[in-house]
Motif scaffolding. Structure first.
Motif, PDB file in Angstrom:
ATOM      1  N   ARG A   1      88.002   3.252 -34.289  1.00  0.00           N
ATOM      2  CA  ARG A   1      89.115   4.041 -33.757  1.00  0.00           C
ATOM      3  C   ARG A   1      89.602   5.063 -34.798  1.00  0.00           C
ATOM      4  O   ARG A   1      89.901   6.207 -34.459  1.00  0.00           O
ATOM      5  N   ALA A   2      89.661   4.621 -36.069  1.00  0.00           N
ATOM      6  CA  ALA A   2      90.068   5.535 -37.141  1.00  0.00           C
ATOM      7  C   ALA A   2      89.072   6.685 -37.293  1.00  0.00           C
ATOM      8  O   ALA A   2      89.457   7.839 -37.526  1.00  0.00           O
ATOM      9  N   GLU A   3      87.779   6.382 -37.148  1.00  0.00           N
ATOM     10  CA  GLU A   3      86.747   7.407 -37.267  1.00  0.00           C
ATOM     11  C   GLU A   3      86.847   8.414 -36.120  1.00  0.00           C
ATOM     12  O   GLU A   3      86.717   9.632 -36.321  1.00  0.00           O
ATOM     13  N   VAL A   4      87.075   7.910 -34.918  1.00  0.00           N
ATOM     14  CA  VAL A   4      87.259   8.800 -33.755  1.00  0.00           C
ATOM     15  C   VAL A   4      88.467   9.706 -33.982  1.00  0.00           C
ATOM     16  O   VAL A   4      88.420  10.908 -33.710  1.00  0.00           O
ATOM     17  N   THR A   5      89.551   9.135 -34.493  1.00  0.00           N
ATOM     18  CA  THR A   5      90.762   9.918 -34.761  1.00  0.00           C
ATOM     19  C   THR A   5      90.481  11.016 -35.780  1.00  0.00           C
ATOM     20  O   THR A   5      90.917  12.160 -35.609  1.00  0.00           O
ATOM     21  N   ARG A   6      89.743  10.686 -36.851  1.00  0.00           N
ATOM     22  CA  ARG A   6      89.406  11.688 -37.877  1.00  0.00           C
ATOM     23  C   ARG A   6      88.580  12.819 -37.279  1.00  0.00           C
ATOM     24  O   ARG A   6      88.827  13.997 -37.556  1.00  0.00           O
TER      25      ARG A   6
ATOM     26  N   MET B   1      88.438  13.811 -34.149  1.00  0.00           N
ATOM     27  CA  MET B   1      89.254  14.598 -33.232  1.00  0.00           C
ATOM     28  C   MET B   1      90.231  15.497 -33.989  1.00  0.00           C
ATOM     29  O   MET B   1      90.459  16.652 -33.599  1.00  0.00           O
ATOM     30  N   THR B   2      90.793  14.963 -35.067  1.00  0.00           N
ATOM     31  CA  THR B   2      91.708  15.756 -35.883  1.00  0.00           C
ATOM     32  C   THR B   2      90.983  16.943 -36.510  1.00  0.00           C
ATOM     33  O   THR B   2      91.509  18.067 -36.536  1.00  0.00           O
ATOM     34  N   ARG B   3      89.753  16.695 -36.989  1.00  0.00           N
ATOM     35  CA  ARG B   3      88.957  17.780 -37.557  1.00  0.00           C
ATOM     36  C   ARG B   3      88.635  18.823 -36.490  1.00  0.00           C
ATOM     37  O   ARG B   3      88.730  20.035 -36.736  1.00  0.00           O
ATOM     38  N   GLU B   4      88.271  18.365 -35.306  1.00  0.00           N
ATOM     39  CA  GLU B   4      87.950  19.283 -34.215  1.00  0.00           C
ATOM     40  C   GLU B   4      89.165  20.114 -33.822  1.00  0.00           C
ATOM     41  O   GLU B   4      89.061  21.324 -33.598  1.00  0.00           O
ATOM     42  N   ALA B   5      90.326  19.477 -33.747  1.00  0.00           N
ATOM     43  CA  ALA B   5      91.551  20.194 -33.398  1.00  0.00           C
ATOM     44  C   ALA B   5      91.893  21.216 -34.481  1.00  0.00           C
ATOM     45  O   ALA B   5      92.301  22.346 -34.179  1.00  0.00           O
TER      46      ALA B   5
ATOM     47  N   VAL C   1      99.357  20.756 -33.502  1.00  0.00           N
ATOM     48  CA  VAL C   1      98.847  19.701 -32.633  1.00  0.00           C
ATOM     49  C   VAL C   1      98.689  18.402 -33.419  1.00  0.00           C
ATOM     50  O   VAL C   1      98.310  18.416 -34.588  1.00  0.00           O
ATOM     51  N   GLU C   2      99.017  17.300 -32.766  1.00  0.00           N
ATOM     52  CA  GLU C   2      98.775  15.975 -33.323  1.00  0.00           C
ATOM     53  C   GLU C   2      97.926  15.184 -32.331  1.00  0.00           C
ATOM     54  O   GLU C   2      98.141  15.261 -31.120  1.00  0.00           O
ATOM     55  N   VAL C   3      96.961  14.472 -32.855  1.00  0.00           N
ATOM     56  CA  VAL C   3      96.112  13.642 -32.000  1.00  0.00           C
ATOM     57  C   VAL C   3      96.855  12.337 -31.720  1.00  0.00           C
ATOM     58  O   VAL C   3      97.137  11.553 -32.631  1.00  0.00           O
ATOM     59  N   SER C   4      97.201  12.125 -30.452  1.00  0.00           N
ATOM     60  CA  SER C   4      97.969  10.935 -30.064  1.00  0.00           C
ATOM     61  C   SER C   4      97.046   9.754 -29.778  1.00  0.00           C
ATOM     62  O   SER C   4      95.822   9.915 -29.646  1.00  0.00           O
ATOM     63  N   GLU C   5      97.644   8.576 -29.649  1.00  0.00           N
ATOM     64  CA  GLU C   5      96.871   7.378 -29.321  1.00  0.00           C
ATOM     65  C   GLU C   5      96.222   7.518 -27.945  1.00  0.00           C
ATOM     66  O   GLU C   5      95.096   7.065 -27.726  1.00  0.00           O
TER      67      GLU C   5
END
Length: 450
Positions: A267-272, A274-278, A130-134
């Protein structure tokens, strides 16, 4: 001391121990002699009470005390000499306990099972990629906006997601029922906080309107007198409020730890996150498949003492989860509600321990610190979290156990056939939720059979 050990099941042993009469009788006599020095009795000076009187008055209690000590000490010696690994406490019973006769007692105990691990080779494990998309990040930020929204009164009809301020009263037939009424209650349509069918019937309602709503309580509703019953609710709508979403600006993002209000950092923090959660969802999905395969390949007996210990732990968790208070007596909760889940946990624990032992797995201090630092990333003051964990031996032990479990799963994964499956962020989280619900249903089904 004579010892014999009988195997009564795979994990139960019956130890019969004989202790020479002279050893016990001499110990009883010595204990009575010591006691006589301090005995006060009418008609005698302190320490001058005849031994015949001491023996008659205190002999039985002293013998029971000595025999109890001897049985405990000889039991420990017996399991050590016979290399037994007890799981829990034994049941010890004296079968011959008379002065002049050899003491004989029987100890019945459970031992940890001897495990010869069967391979899970051939097991197919699906590993999500899985990749976290924009767009995933956009959707998460929108969710954060909704979570931080204010409610503003509106003049329109209510829609899904709106908050209604209502009075309501429930009836079974023409009679109101206890607990079925409230005034000034705030209800968000679509929250699922009311009985199925209730909230949907409020879509389109306006302030000042009175509605009559008919619903049927679920068959498994917690209040037995309402389960499966048809009910009518008379509802008065006082106010309809819609969400007023905040703007994604500097003030908004500072609420999430981005002190300088920089939107790109946010936005970068949210992405991190979400990536950790995934990543955690992927790891848990893979781990669950591996552990299920491990259990299926290795049917082992489980000591009842360990099941009871785990059951007690699950009871305490349940009491805490439902806010029953620290003084709540968890023994009031039936064992059968937790027994199957407890048994499964113990089985997995025993099997993983064997994987760790047979592969000589370990975790260094550097690995523990790295894991703690990873866990600390989700906190506002990571350095304080790291310092706390590394300075607390109990917390370090918990982290070490988690690392060893991860290593054990990785070892097992080498035996399996891993198939990568592309999934979206939402799909992998939904799959994790479905797995959790499926596990709960399976546990409930097993408990009902029990």
């Amino acid at each position: 001391m004579q010892v014999s050990v009988d195997t009564t099941s795979q994990i139960e042993r019956r130890i019969t121990v004989q202790v020479p009469a002279a050893e016990v009788d001499e110990a009883v006599a010595a204990r009575l002699k010591d006691a006589a020095k301090n005995v006060r009795m009418d008609g005698f000076r302190k320490g001058r009470v005849p031994m015949s009187v001491i023996r008659q008055r205190y002999g039985r209690d002293v013998r029971n005390e000595v025999v109890g000590e001897v049985m405990r000490e000889r039991y420990v010696r017996a399991i050590s000499e016979n290399e037994l690994n007890p799981a829990g406490f034994p049941q010890i019973e004296a079968t011959v306990n008379e002065s002049g006769k050899d003491l004989e007692f029987v100890a019945t105990l459970e031992i940890y099972p001897e495990i010869e691990l069967a391979s899970i080779e051939g097991t197919e494990v699906e590993r999500p990629v899985v990749e976290v998309s924009e767009s995933d990040v956009d959707e998460m930020i929108e969710t954060l906006r909704k979570q931080n929204a204010d409610w503003e009164e509106v003049e329109r009809a209510a829609d899904d997601g709106d908050q209604l301020t209502i009075d309501f009263q429930g009836f079974l037939g023409d009679e109101p029922f206890e607990g079925g009424s409230a005034e000034g209650h705030n209800l968000v349509i679509g929250s699922g906080s009311f009985i199925p069918g209730f909230e949907e019937q409020l879509v389109g309602a306006k302030a000042g309107e009175e509605k009559e709503i008919k619903v049927t309580f679920p068959e498994d509703y917690q209040a037995e007198h309402l389960a499966g019953q048809e009910a009518t609710f008379k509802v008065t709508v006082h106010k309809v409020s819609g969400q007023a979403l905040p703007e994604v600006d500097a003030d908004f993002v500072t609420k999430f730890g981005v002190e300088d209000g920089d939107l790109e950092k946010f936005r970068a923090e949210v992405t991190r996150n979400m990536t950790r959660e995934a990543s955690q969802a992927v790891d848990n999905r893979v781990k669950q498949q591996v552990l299920t395969a491990l259990q299926k390949a290795n049917e082992i007996p489980v000591p009842q003492a360990l099941i009871q210990q785990e059951t007690d732990g699950l009871k305490r968790q349940a009491a805490q989860q439902f806010g029953l208070g620290e003084d709540f007596d968890v023994s009031q909760l039936p064992n059968e509600l937790f027994a199957e889940q407890a048994k499964s946990r113990v089985q997995v624990g025993l099997l993983l321990a064997e994987v760790i032992k047979s592969n000589e797995l370990d975790a260094t201090d550097d690995e523990i610190r790295a894991k703690v630092e990873e866990l600390a990333e989700q906190y506002q003051e990571p350095s304080q979290v790291v310092e706390y964990y590394m300075g607390n031996e109990q917390m370090k032990t918990q982290v070490k156990s988690a690392i060893l479990e991860e290593k054990a799963v990785d070892k097992l994964l080498e035996q399996a056939s891993v198939k990568d499956v592309t999934m979206t962020y939402q799909e992998v989280l939904a799959a994790a939720q479905q797995q959790a619900e499926a596990d709960e249903e399976e546990n409930a089904e097993e408990e009902s059979k029990a």
